[in-house]
Design an enzyme around this catalytic site. Structure first.
Site, mmCIF file in Angstrom:
data_model
loop_
_atom_site.group_PDB
_atom_site.id
_atom_site.type_symbol
_atom_site.label_atom_id
_atom_site.label_comp_id
_atom_site.label_asym_id
_atom_site.label_seq_id
_atom_site.Cartn_x
_atom_site.Cartn_y
_atom_site.Cartn_z
ATOM 1 C CG HIS A 186 -29.161 -37.745 29.174
ATOM 2 N ND1 HIS A 186 -30.295 -37.282 29.793
ATOM 3 C CD2 HIS A 186 -29.001 -39.039 29.608
ATOM 4 C CE1 HIS A 186 -30.798 -38.254 30.557
ATOM 5 N NE2 HIS A 186 -30.035 -39.313 30.463
ATOM 6 C CD GLU A 200 -30.062 -31.504 33.510
ATOM 7 O OE1 GLU A 200 -30.455 -31.050 32.411
ATOM 8 O OE2 GLU A 200 -30.364 -32.625 33.945
ATOM 9 C CG HIS A 255 -28.088 -34.046 31.407
ATOM 10 N ND1 HIS A 255 -28.837 -35.197 31.346
ATOM 11 C CD2 HIS A 255 -26.992 -34.352 32.147
ATOM 12 C CE1 HIS A 255 -28.231 -36.165 32.014
ATOM 13 N NE2 HIS A 255 -27.102 -35.682 32.511
ATOM 14 C CG ASP A 313 -30.838 -34.332 27.550
ATOM 15 O OD1 ASP A 313 -31.196 -35.502 27.323
ATOM 16 O OD2 ASP A 313 -30.355 -33.969 28.637
HETATM 17 ZN ZN LIG Z 1 -30.622 -35.350 30.239
#
Ligand SMILES: [Zn+2]
Length: 181
Positions: free
Chosen positions: A157, A118, A36, A167
């Protein structure tokens, strides 16, 4: 070499435990890694707003966007900052709340069986060399601890929630990551 302890925490990460997690379903195999991006405020890097957000105490009034998101209960297992530092919020053995409505190869609810990482960034700004290096190291540690995660089961994602999420975006070089896995 990054290492993961039996409790599912990276030894090399800064630990910022989040309350936004729960147990995986009993039959869930951990078999997918989802990449992400996030930046808070959007497009700004540095600071600790992402950590505060995932830990459920983003109280700052520094940006109007914070009012929209502060009550959202979301998390990811890890965040890789622009410097390459890795922060962990949820044990890999637990279910973090990062994917939302999602599907991979016909199987829905990806949170049940995935790990979410992330990258501090945006869809259109290049990620840093340090972030690729850390992501590769973390992914290797994850693949050796959870062998059902293979390079073919490392995704974005945007790929598990097409039309809803974008993303990590066109700025992420999948060839660069996959070449090092
Ligand atoms: Zn995401």
């Amino acid at each position: 070499m990054f290492e993961i302890c039996a409790q599912g925490w990276l030894k090399q990460a800064r630990h910022c435990p989040s309350p936004h997690f729960n147990e995986r379903p009993v039959d869930a195999d951990i078999s997918l890694l989802v990449v992400h991006n996030i930046s808070l405020p959007p497009g700004e890097f540095g600071g600790s707003y992402i950590e505060q957000f995932f830990q459920g105490h983003l109280t700052s009034k520094a940006h109007p966007f914070f009012d929209e998101i502060r009550d959202m209960q979301v998390s990811a297992h890890c965040l890789v900052k622009r410097t390459g530092e890795v922060v962990q919020f949820v044990s890999f053995n637990q279910r973090a709340w990062h994917a939302g409505v999602s599907s991979f190869e016909g199987r829905e609810q990806c949170n049940d069986f995935s790990i979410g990482i992330e990258l501090e960034g945006t869809d259109d700004l290049p990620y840093t060399d340090a972030q690729y290096q850390t992501l590769v190291a973390v992914t290797h540690a994850i693949m050796s601890t959870y062998p059902n995660i293979t390079p073919a089961r490392v995704t974005g994602h945007e790929h598990i929630a097409p039309g809803r999420k974008t993303d990590p975006g066109s700025s992420f070089c999948w060839n660069r990551l996959k070449a090092e896995l």
